[in-house]
Write an enzyme that holds these catalytic residues in place. Structure first.
Site, PDB file in Angstrom:
ATOM      1  N   LYS A 111      33.083 -41.585  30.607  1.00 36.19           N
ATOM      2  CA  LYS A 111      32.591 -42.829  29.600  1.00 36.19           C
ATOM      3  C   LYS A 111      31.494 -43.722  30.402  1.00 36.19           C
ATOM      4  O   LYS A 111      30.598 -44.268  29.812  1.00 36.19           O
ATOM      5  CB  LYS A 111      33.962 -43.817  29.493  1.00 36.19           C
ATOM      6  CG  LYS A 111      34.995 -43.200  28.423  1.00 36.19           C
ATOM      7  CD  LYS A 111      34.606 -43.463  27.145  1.00 36.19           C
ATOM      8  CE  LYS A 111      35.669 -43.153  26.258  1.00 36.19           C
ATOM      9  NZ  LYS A 111      35.653 -42.385  25.173  1.00 36.19           N
ATOM     10  N   LYS A 194      35.477 -29.676  22.308  1.00 35.02           N
ATOM     11  CA  LYS A 194      36.658 -30.456  21.851  1.00 35.02           C
ATOM     12  C   LYS A 194      36.264 -31.239  20.650  1.00 35.02           C
ATOM     13  O   LYS A 194      35.309 -31.770  20.386  1.00 35.02           O
ATOM     14  CB  LYS A 194      37.121 -31.474  22.700  1.00 35.02           C
ATOM     15  CG  LYS A 194      38.313 -32.329  22.545  1.00 35.02           C
ATOM     16  CD  LYS A 194      38.528 -33.329  23.679  1.00 35.02           C
ATOM     17  CE  LYS A 194      38.255 -34.554  23.096  1.00 35.02           C
ATOM     18  NZ  LYS A 194      38.941 -35.702  24.115  1.00 35.02           N
ATOM     19  N   LYS A 197      36.155 -37.658  17.673  1.00 37.17           N
ATOM     20  CA  LYS A 197      35.319 -38.563  16.974  1.00 37.17           C
ATOM     21  C   LYS A 197      34.274 -39.547  17.613  1.00 37.17           C
ATOM     22  O   LYS A 197      33.053 -39.708  17.185  1.00 37.17           O
ATOM     23  CB  LYS A 197      36.378 -39.445  16.101  1.00 37.17           C
ATOM     24  CG  LYS A 197      35.596 -40.485  15.398  1.00 37.17           C
ATOM     25  CD  LYS A 197      36.660 -41.114  14.337  1.00 37.17           C
ATOM     26  CE  LYS A 197      36.069 -41.998  13.394  1.00 37.17           C
ATOM     27  NZ  LYS A 197      35.654 -43.438  13.745  1.00 37.17           N
TER      28      LYS A 197
HETATM   29  P1  TYM Z   1      43.394 -40.203  21.738  1.00 42.05           P
HETATM   30  O1  TYM Z   1      43.478 -41.648  20.733  1.00 42.05           O
HETATM   31  O2  TYM Z   1      42.055 -40.103  22.045  1.00 42.05           O
HETATM   32  O3  TYM Z   1      43.889 -38.987  20.851  1.00 42.05           O
HETATM   33  C1  TYM Z   1      45.337 -39.240  20.661  1.00 42.05           C
HETATM   34  C2  TYM Z   1      46.034 -37.591  20.662  1.00 42.05           C
HETATM   35  O4  TYM Z   1      45.067 -36.618  20.274  1.00 42.05           O
HETATM   36  C3  TYM Z   1      44.929 -35.587  21.475  1.00 42.05           C
HETATM   37  N1  TYM Z   1      43.728 -34.905  20.837  1.00 42.05           N
HETATM   38  C4  TYM Z   1      43.576 -33.757  20.866  1.00 42.05           C
HETATM   39  N2  TYM Z   1      44.282 -32.579  20.954  1.00 42.05           N
HETATM   40  C5  TYM Z   1      43.823 -31.368  20.905  1.00 42.05           C
HETATM   41  N3  TYM Z   1      42.425 -31.139  20.560  1.00 42.05           N
HETATM   42  C6  TYM Z   1      41.607 -32.175  20.340  1.00 42.05           C
HETATM   43  N4  TYM Z   1      40.225 -31.933  20.085  1.00 42.05           N
HETATM   44  C7  TYM Z   1      42.195 -33.611  20.521  1.00 42.05           C
HETATM   45  N5  TYM Z   1      41.514 -34.876  20.354  1.00 42.05           N
HETATM   46  C8  TYM Z   1      42.381 -35.626  20.627  1.00 42.05           C
HETATM   47  C9  TYM Z   1      44.798 -36.388  22.489  1.00 42.05           C
HETATM   48  O5  TYM Z   1      44.991 -35.412  23.558  1.00 42.05           O
HETATM   49  C10 TYM Z   1      45.974 -37.133  22.230  1.00 42.05           C
HETATM   50  O6  TYM Z   1      47.353 -36.770  22.670  1.00 42.05           O
HETATM   51  N6  TYM Z   1      45.098 -42.644  25.927  1.00 42.05           N
HETATM   52  C11 TYM Z   1      45.532 -41.758  24.595  1.00 42.05           C
HETATM   53  C12 TYM Z   1      46.407 -42.751  23.906  1.00 42.05           C
HETATM   54  C13 TYM Z   1      47.301 -43.093  24.441  1.00 42.05           C
HETATM   55  C14 TYM Z   1      48.686 -42.618  24.901  1.00 42.05           C
HETATM   56  C15 TYM Z   1      49.395 -43.585  25.729  1.00 42.05           C
HETATM   57  C16 TYM Z   1      49.205 -41.268  24.915  1.00 42.05           C
HETATM   58  C17 TYM Z   1      47.585 -44.486  24.988  1.00 42.05           C
HETATM   59  N7  TYM Z   1      48.797 -44.842  25.680  1.00 42.05           N
HETATM   60  C18 TYM Z   1      50.802 -43.236  26.273  1.00 42.05           C
HETATM   61  C19 TYM Z   1      50.313 -40.951  25.301  1.00 42.05           C
HETATM   62  C20 TYM Z   1      51.108 -41.855  26.146  1.00 42.05           C
HETATM   63  C21 TYM Z   1      44.067 -41.545  23.771  1.00 42.05           C
HETATM   64  O7  TYM Z   1      43.295 -41.935  23.891  1.00 42.05           O
HETATM   65  O8  TYM Z   1      44.236 -40.588  22.962  1.00 42.05           O
END
Ligand code: TYM
Length: 331
Positions: A111, A194, A197
């Site tokens: 980031k 990957k 978005k």
């Molecule tokens: P975020 O919002 O970026 O993504 C949400 C979940 O989707 C999964 N993901 C993917 N998995 C496989 N292939 C992909 N291309 C792909 N893109 C997204 C992410 O691995 C995630 O599981 N930090 C986290 C949100 C969060 C969280 C937490 C998760 C905040 N607090 C506590 C677990 C526990 C995030 O930004 O995910």
């Protein structure tokens, strides 16, 4: 029965990566465990959304959670900002998180590179906020995609450090979890490793996409002139098309195109047409439920209220105990 926590950041609509990396596992786990699934709206503030966008995006994720089969009676579904205890635990954890380890975190470095004009403290301490979400319910399993693995490692570090500092055995060591296999990474339509978005909206198939939108995006997906020798290794963009087909198509379909590829007879136009139809069949049940639910405000309000109450009960207990451990005692 184990305690499970996970969340997704509200940044628009959920895509196939969110579904296969996380949501699909949420749906399976809700039948067997004590589950807390939330909408990570505090986390999304690092990119400064407008109030209207923030609210709309939170609503989208709630609708999509329900459309994918999460049951508010089985799992606790809540909005992170309805649980201010999260912010208090985040503060405590930040006191024992060190600048060096936060700066070394891969997602922070990415980031800082991609948005150099907005390297805020929320980005730096993103892993402690995430640890607060998880530790607030003392979870042991966290269903997430591959990209969250390092954050889970840091959560374990923070949990252990707290236990050591206060000489307690209070927090368990939570692990990143995927049903029955390794953590996964769903590839993008643009040749990137990957589906994401924030990196490229056009790389994504959204759960709310119409059949027309899906066909159009897949037909535009990156390919090349095709293999020139039998059994050639696949370039990343082609690997991605096969990867997506593996997820939504029948094994026999995948095998058919694999054989054509190995024999240098593949026509990517045909393969993409097949992938588009299989994708439409896969996504349509979700997108239909999403549009049916999205204007049912009364139901959404009820679900969010119930979730906030159940989550609060769990969080309040943890915070009472943590305050006691730290030494905040009533006179
Ligand atoms: P975020 O919002 O970026 O993504 C949400 C979940 O989707 C999964 N993901 C993917 N998995 C496989 N292939 C992909 N291309 C792909 N893109 C997204 C992410 O691995 C995630 O599981 N930090 C986290 C949100 C969060 C969280 C937490 C998760 C905040 N607090 C506590 C677990 C526990 C995030 O930004 O995910």
């Amino acid at each position: 029965m184990e305690t499970v926590v996970s969340g997704i950041r509200p940044t628009g609509n959920l895509h196939l990566g969110n579904y296969f990396g996380a949501l699909q596992n949420f749906v399976k786990m809700q039948n067997e465990h004590r589950c807390f699934f939330f909408i990570a709206d505090y986390h999304s503030l690092t990119t400064h959304p407008t109030p209207a966008d923030l609210h709309g995006n939170v609503r989208n994720v709630l609708v999509e959670y329900l459309a994918c089969g999460l049951d508010p009676e089985k799992a606790t579904l809540y909005v992170q900002s309805d649980l201010p205890e999260t912010a208090e635990l985040y503060l405590f954890l930040n006191m024992n998180a060190y600048l060096g380890e936060l700066e070394r975190c891969t997602s922070f470095k990415d980031k800082a590179r991609t948005q150099p004009n907005n390297v805020n403290a929320g980005l730096l301490t993103y892993p402690t906020l995430m640890a607060a979400d998880i530790l607030l319910h003392r979870a042991s399993k966290v269903p997430v995609g591959k990209d969250q693995e390092q954050h889970l490692e840091m959560t374990r570090t923070f949990a252990n450090r707290f236990n050591r500092l206060y000489k307690v055995d209070y927090f368990p060591e939570p692990i990143a979890f995927n049903f029955g296999e390794d953590l996964i990474k769903v590839p993008g339509l643009d040749g990137c490793l990957k589906m994401s978005k924030s990196e490229n909206e056009n790389s994504c198939i959204f759960l709310a996409d119409t059949p027309e939108a899906i066909r159009k995006k897949i037909m535009k997906a990156t390919t090349d002139a095709g293999p020139t020798e039998p059994n050639q290794p696949k370039p990343q963009a082609i690997e991605n098309i096969f990867g997506l087909m593996k997820i939504v198509s029948q094994p026999a379909t995948l095998l058919h195109f694999q054989e054509l590829y190995n024999a240098c007879q593949i026509r990517y136009g045909d393969m993409k047409k097949q992938l588009a139809e299989d994708m439409v069949a896969y996504i349509s049940p979700f997108s239909e439920k999403i549009s049916a639910l999205s204007s049912d405000y009364d139901y959404l309000r009820k679900v969010a209220k119930l979730g906030a109450e159940k989550a609060h009960e769990s969080a309040a207990k943890t915070m009472r105990e943590i305050r006691e451990i730290i030494g905040f005692k009533a006179f």
